[in-house]
Write a protein that holds these residues in place. Structure first.
Motif, mmCIF file in Angstrom:
data_model
loop_
_atom_site.group_PDB
_atom_site.id
_atom_site.type_symbol
_atom_site.label_atom_id
_atom_site.label_comp_id
_atom_site.label_asym_id
_atom_site.label_seq_id
_atom_site.Cartn_x
_atom_site.Cartn_y
_atom_site.Cartn_z
ATOM 1 N N UNK A 280 27.172 -4.980 3.308
ATOM 2 C CA UNK A 280 25.889 -6.009 4.305
ATOM 3 C C UNK A 280 25.908 -7.461 4.846
ATOM 4 N N UNK A 281 27.646 -7.515 4.611
ATOM 5 C CA UNK A 281 28.330 -8.425 4.701
ATOM 6 C C UNK A 281 28.754 -8.801 5.360
ATOM 7 N N UNK A 282 29.632 -7.443 5.804
ATOM 8 C CA UNK A 282 30.740 -7.055 7.472
ATOM 9 C C UNK A 282 29.604 -7.481 8.327
ATOM 10 N N UNK A 283 29.988 -7.794 9.602
ATOM 11 C CA UNK A 283 29.442 -8.164 10.637
ATOM 12 C C UNK A 283 29.012 -6.161 11.778
ATOM 13 N N UNK A 284 28.182 -6.219 12.012
ATOM 14 C CA UNK A 284 27.778 -4.846 12.105
ATOM 15 C C UNK A 284 28.863 -4.378 13.535
ATOM 16 N N UNK A 285 29.791 -4.963 14.003
ATOM 17 C CA UNK A 285 29.956 -4.230 14.840
ATOM 18 C C UNK A 285 31.355 -4.456 14.069
ATOM 19 N N UNK A 286 32.262 -4.825 13.647
ATOM 20 C CA UNK A 286 33.011 -4.800 13.056
ATOM 21 C C UNK A 286 33.186 -3.340 11.328
ATOM 22 N N UNK A 287 31.784 -3.421 10.897
ATOM 23 C CA UNK A 287 32.388 -1.549 10.263
ATOM 24 C C UNK A 287 32.434 -0.928 11.170
ATOM 25 N N UNK A 288 30.880 -0.784 12.056
ATOM 26 C CA UNK A 288 31.398 0.396 12.825
ATOM 27 C C UNK A 288 32.513 0.638 13.185
ATOM 28 N N UNK A 289 33.706 -0.182 13.656
ATOM 29 C CA UNK A 289 35.092 0.085 14.210
ATOM 30 C C UNK A 289 35.438 0.757 12.898
ATOM 31 N N UNK A 290 36.009 -0.231 12.122
ATOM 32 C CA UNK A 290 36.360 0.249 10.922
ATOM 33 C C UNK A 290 35.918 1.298 9.943
ATOM 34 N N UNK A 291 34.120 1.564 10.962
ATOM 35 C CA UNK A 291 34.009 3.430 9.984
ATOM 36 C C UNK A 291 34.425 4.730 10.391
ATOM 37 N N UNK A 292 35.081 3.915 11.706
ATOM 38 C CA UNK A 292 34.899 5.156 12.593
ATOM 39 C C UNK A 292 36.215 5.253 12.396
ATOM 40 N N UNK A 293 37.092 4.425 12.506
ATOM 41 C CA UNK A 293 38.506 4.499 11.996
ATOM 42 C C UNK A 293 39.015 4.966 11.082
ATOM 43 N N UNK B 20 39.404 0.262 4.604
ATOM 44 C CA UNK B 20 38.133 -0.450 3.944
ATOM 45 C C UNK B 20 37.505 1.189 3.816
ATOM 46 N N UNK B 21 36.485 0.634 2.764
ATOM 47 C CA UNK B 21 36.174 1.880 1.968
ATOM 48 C C UNK B 21 35.513 3.372 2.346
ATOM 49 N N UNK B 22 34.802 2.783 4.109
ATOM 50 C CA UNK B 22 33.799 3.710 4.350
ATOM 51 C C UNK B 22 34.833 4.880 3.812
ATOM 52 N N UNK B 23 33.759 6.650 3.975
ATOM 53 C CA UNK B 23 34.924 7.782 4.052
ATOM 54 C C UNK B 23 35.788 8.115 3.247
ATOM 55 N N UNK B 24 36.681 6.637 2.647
ATOM 56 C CA UNK B 24 37.718 7.136 1.097
ATOM 57 C C UNK B 24 37.214 7.519 0.251
ATOM 58 N N UNK B 25 35.743 7.586 -0.243
ATOM 59 C CA UNK B 25 35.708 8.745 -1.235
ATOM 60 C C UNK B 25 35.181 10.187 -0.420
#
Length: 303
Positions: free
Chosen positions: A268-281, A233-238
């Motif tokens: 905006x198109x990733x379910x909130x619980x899923x993007x939270x999980x992916x972002x934390x990981x 997932x893209x979060x934090x890769x930058x």
């Protein structure tokens, strides 16, 4: 037969006469010419019939794994800048972005590299774009890296599909990167005091450049700079890439450029619980590598 062009009918009649004369070699040659014209001929006791050959459905484009993408980083630079995009959905956003960067190129030569990892969508990318078609299951960082290996610009600008150029973007970024001490630059910077929380900063020196627009010299890619491919997932890769740059003794610097930002579709198109999980990981992975390296931060290096 009435739908066949006159030339095809003439060939069919000539073939019929060749068959009657038992000149089968000539008849076979004429059949081949009729097929080349897009028609099939069928013989019957009453003569012949012509029917159009149905075109075979187009083959789907070949999709590669990232390791199959041929690198051009060993070749000399051929453009002023490479602008790199990744399509994991919503190709219309990227088409808007490409058009805007071309419109504001100010005479510079741009290479657009589009990493197409779309699922069940066939996008019509602009002529001249270097399109890298990957399996849709490819993670974000691996897809970005595959595109980076296709870069032929002296600087490489990673751009998110939500971004639209509203003026000359390439010029200020290229000018900033003429300073050998600057390793990564872009308009959106963030800083931290303890690596756990980041917040926006106008810089100029920052701890990371956000991936909406981030530019590096191609030479860093030739030296092996890449996104961490465990970031699906893209979060934090930058942020992680920025820390790689700073660990080389280089600066991350904000360079203001005229861009607008539209809706970030992946977020905006990733379910909130899923993007939270992916972002934390992703963030835990960043901490696993860089925990304790406050010396790389603006706050830590100034102590």
């Amino acid at each position: 037969m009435s739908d066949a062009p006159d030339e095809v009918v003439r060939l069919a009649e000539e073939r019929d006469r060749a068959r009657q004369a038992k000149d089968y070699a000539a008849a076979d040659e004429l059949r081949a010419r009729i097929r080349d014209a897009g028609f099939e001929i069928t013989d019957s006791p009453s003569g012949f019939e012509l029917s159009p050959i149905e075109a075979a459905p187009p083959k789907p484009p070949v999709r590669l794994s990232p390791s199959d993408v041929e690198s051009v980083l060993d070749q000399p630079a051929a453009f002023d800048a490479t602008v790199q995009w990744i399509a994991q959905g919503w190709p219309e956003d990227i088409l808007r972005g490409i058009e805007s960067f071309d419109r504001h190129a100010e005479g510079r030569s741009l290479q657009h590299v589009v990493v197409d990892a779309l699922e069940d969508v066939e996008a019509a990318w602009p002529d001249g774009a270097d399109v890298v078609r990957l399996n849709p299951s490819t993670g974000w960082a691996a897809a970005r890296n595959a595109g980076l290996t296709r870069s032929l610009g002296r600087i490489v600008v990673v751009v998110d599909g939500s971004v639209e150029a509203q003026g000359d973007v390439i010029g200020p970024l290229a000018e900033a990167l003429t300073d050998d001490q600057i390793g990564v630059t872009g308009p959106f910077g963030i800083i931290t005091e303890e690596l756990h929380h980041f917040h926006e900063s106008s810089g100029p020196d920052v701890d990371a450049i956000e991936g909406y627009v981030m530019a590096v010299r191609r030479d860093l890619l030739k030296e092996g700079l890449r996104f961490d491919e465990k970031f699906k997932f893209y979060r934090t890769a930058d942020i992680e890439l920025s820390f790689q740059v700073k660990s080389r003794g280089l600066r991350a610097v904000v360079t203001p450029v005229p861009v607008g930002r539209h809706e970030h579709r992946m977020w905006s198109n990733t379910p909130e619980d899923e993007r939270e999980r992916l972002s934390k990981r992703n963030f835990y992975r960043f901490l696993d590598r860089w925990r304790g390296r406050t010396d790389l931060t603006v706050a830590g290096s100034s102590e």
